[in-house]
Design an enzyme around this catalytic site. Sequence first.
Site, PDB file in Angstrom:
ATOM      1  N   ASP A  39      15.415 -22.166 121.277  1.00 30.59           N
ATOM      2  CA  ASP A  39      15.324 -23.591 121.617  1.00 30.59           C
ATOM      3  C   ASP A  39      13.989 -24.143 121.118  1.00 30.59           C
ATOM      4  O   ASP A  39      12.940 -23.519 121.245  1.00 30.59           O
ATOM      5  CB  ASP A  39      15.447 -23.779 123.137  1.00 30.59           C
ATOM      6  CG  ASP A  39      15.728 -25.224 123.500  1.00 30.59           C
ATOM      7  OD1 ASP A  39      16.854 -25.519 123.942  1.00 30.59           O
ATOM      8  OD2 ASP A  39      14.816 -26.086 123.340  1.00 30.59           O
ATOM      9  N   ILE A  40      14.028 -25.332 120.563  1.00 30.58           N
ATOM     10  CA  ILE A  40      12.830 -25.940 119.974  1.00 30.58           C
ATOM     11  C   ILE A  40      11.813 -26.346 121.049  1.00 30.58           C
ATOM     12  O   ILE A  40      10.622 -26.498 120.760  1.00 30.58           O
ATOM     13  CB  ILE A  40      13.233 -27.162 119.103  1.00 30.58           C
ATOM     14  CG1 ILE A  40      12.201 -27.439 118.038  1.00 30.58           C
ATOM     15  CG2 ILE A  40      13.517 -28.391 119.955  1.00 30.58           C
ATOM     16  CD1 ILE A  40      12.676 -28.432 116.973  1.00 30.58           C
ATOM     17  N   GLU A 105      23.013 -33.103 126.064  1.00 29.65           N
ATOM     18  CA  GLU A 105      22.470 -34.015 125.054  1.00 29.65           C
ATOM     19  C   GLU A 105      23.009 -33.754 123.658  1.00 29.65           C
ATOM     20  O   GLU A 105      23.110 -34.679 122.868  1.00 29.65           O
ATOM     21  CB  GLU A 105      20.946 -33.931 125.059  1.00 29.65           C
ATOM     22  CG  GLU A 105      20.381 -34.262 126.443  1.00 29.65           C
ATOM     23  CD  GLU A 105      19.091 -35.034 126.423  1.00 29.65           C
ATOM     24  OE1 GLU A 105      18.363 -34.908 125.439  1.00 29.65           O
ATOM     25  OE2 GLU A 105      18.844 -35.766 127.395  1.00 29.65           O
ATOM     26  N   VAL A 106      23.307 -32.502 123.349  1.00 31.87           N
ATOM     27  CA  VAL A 106      23.800 -32.195 121.999  1.00 31.87           C
ATOM     28  C   VAL A 106      25.301 -31.890 122.094  1.00 31.87           C
ATOM     29  O   VAL A 106      25.714 -31.003 122.845  1.00 31.87           O
ATOM     30  CB  VAL A 106      23.046 -30.999 121.380  1.00 31.87           C
ATOM     31  CG1 VAL A 106      23.602 -30.667 120.003  1.00 31.87           C
ATOM     32  CG2 VAL A 106      21.548 -31.292 121.295  1.00 31.87           C
ATOM     33  N   HIS A 110      26.844 -25.341 123.760  1.00 37.09           N
ATOM     34  CA  HIS A 110      25.755 -24.364 123.702  1.00 37.09           C
ATOM     35  C   HIS A 110      25.490 -23.828 125.091  1.00 37.09           C
ATOM     36  O   HIS A 110      25.567 -24.560 126.073  1.00 37.09           O
ATOM     37  CB  HIS A 110      24.479 -24.962 123.106  1.00 37.09           C
ATOM     38  CG  HIS A 110      24.077 -26.274 123.703  1.00 37.09           C
ATOM     39  ND1 HIS A 110      24.721 -27.466 123.413  1.00 37.09           N
ATOM     40  CD2 HIS A 110      23.109 -26.597 124.590  1.00 37.09           C
ATOM     41  CE1 HIS A 110      24.155 -28.453 124.085  1.00 37.09           C
ATOM     42  NE2 HIS A 110      23.184 -27.948 124.819  1.00 37.09           N
ATOM     43  N   HIS A 112      22.521 -22.031 127.229  1.00 32.79           N
ATOM     44  CA  HIS A 112      21.098 -21.710 127.277  1.00 32.79           C
ATOM     45  C   HIS A 112      20.953 -20.342 127.937  1.00 32.79           C
ATOM     46  O   HIS A 112      21.515 -20.109 129.014  1.00 32.79           O
ATOM     47  CB  HIS A 112      20.342 -22.711 128.153  1.00 32.79           C
ATOM     48  CG  HIS A 112      20.395 -24.141 127.700  1.00 32.79           C
ATOM     49  ND1 HIS A 112      19.315 -24.789 127.133  1.00 32.79           N
ATOM     50  CD2 HIS A 112      21.387 -25.070 127.748  1.00 32.79           C
ATOM     51  CE1 HIS A 112      19.629 -26.049 126.868  1.00 32.79           C
ATOM     52  NE2 HIS A 112      20.891 -26.250 127.236  1.00 32.79           N
TER      53      HIS A 112
END
Length: 126
Positions: A39-40, A105-106, A110, A112
């Site tokens: 994760d960024i 949000e995306v 996904h 986490h």
Amino acid sequence: MPIDPTLPYDDNNIFARILRGEIPSTPVYEDEWAFAFEDINPQSPVHTLVIPKGKYVSWDDFSAKASAEEIAGFIRAVGHVAREKGLVEPGYRLLAKIGAHGGQEVPHLHVHILGGQFIGPMVMAR
Ligand code: 5GP
């Protein structure tokens, strides 16, 4: 902004672009079914994202439409990454947000993987 889960899959969402190699990422694992990358904006010492290679907006979309092979491959990849990261002891957390109330949000499914320290309460204090 949380996504609208009723919208169709957006081929230009950021994770689709990462999958196509158009945007750089820090890869952790890849197989036929899944891709994992860091994760960024990590929220814990380990914060890795695992995404299916198929075009699924969310867990809802995936659980309704993905094949048994895709589901098995994706779930096995999540477990594999957590094991490879050495998280099984003393444990870790999986998080998947779905839609607006989930805070997603995306718009590409996904999960986490959060670990490396105690992750805290299950939800934000109300
Ligand atoms: P969501 O809130 O949708 O569950 O999580 C989206 C996650 O994607 C956030 O934790 C955010 O930091 C991460 N993220 C957003 N854009 C990028 C990006 O371009 N690269 C990477 N590696 N992570 C991203």
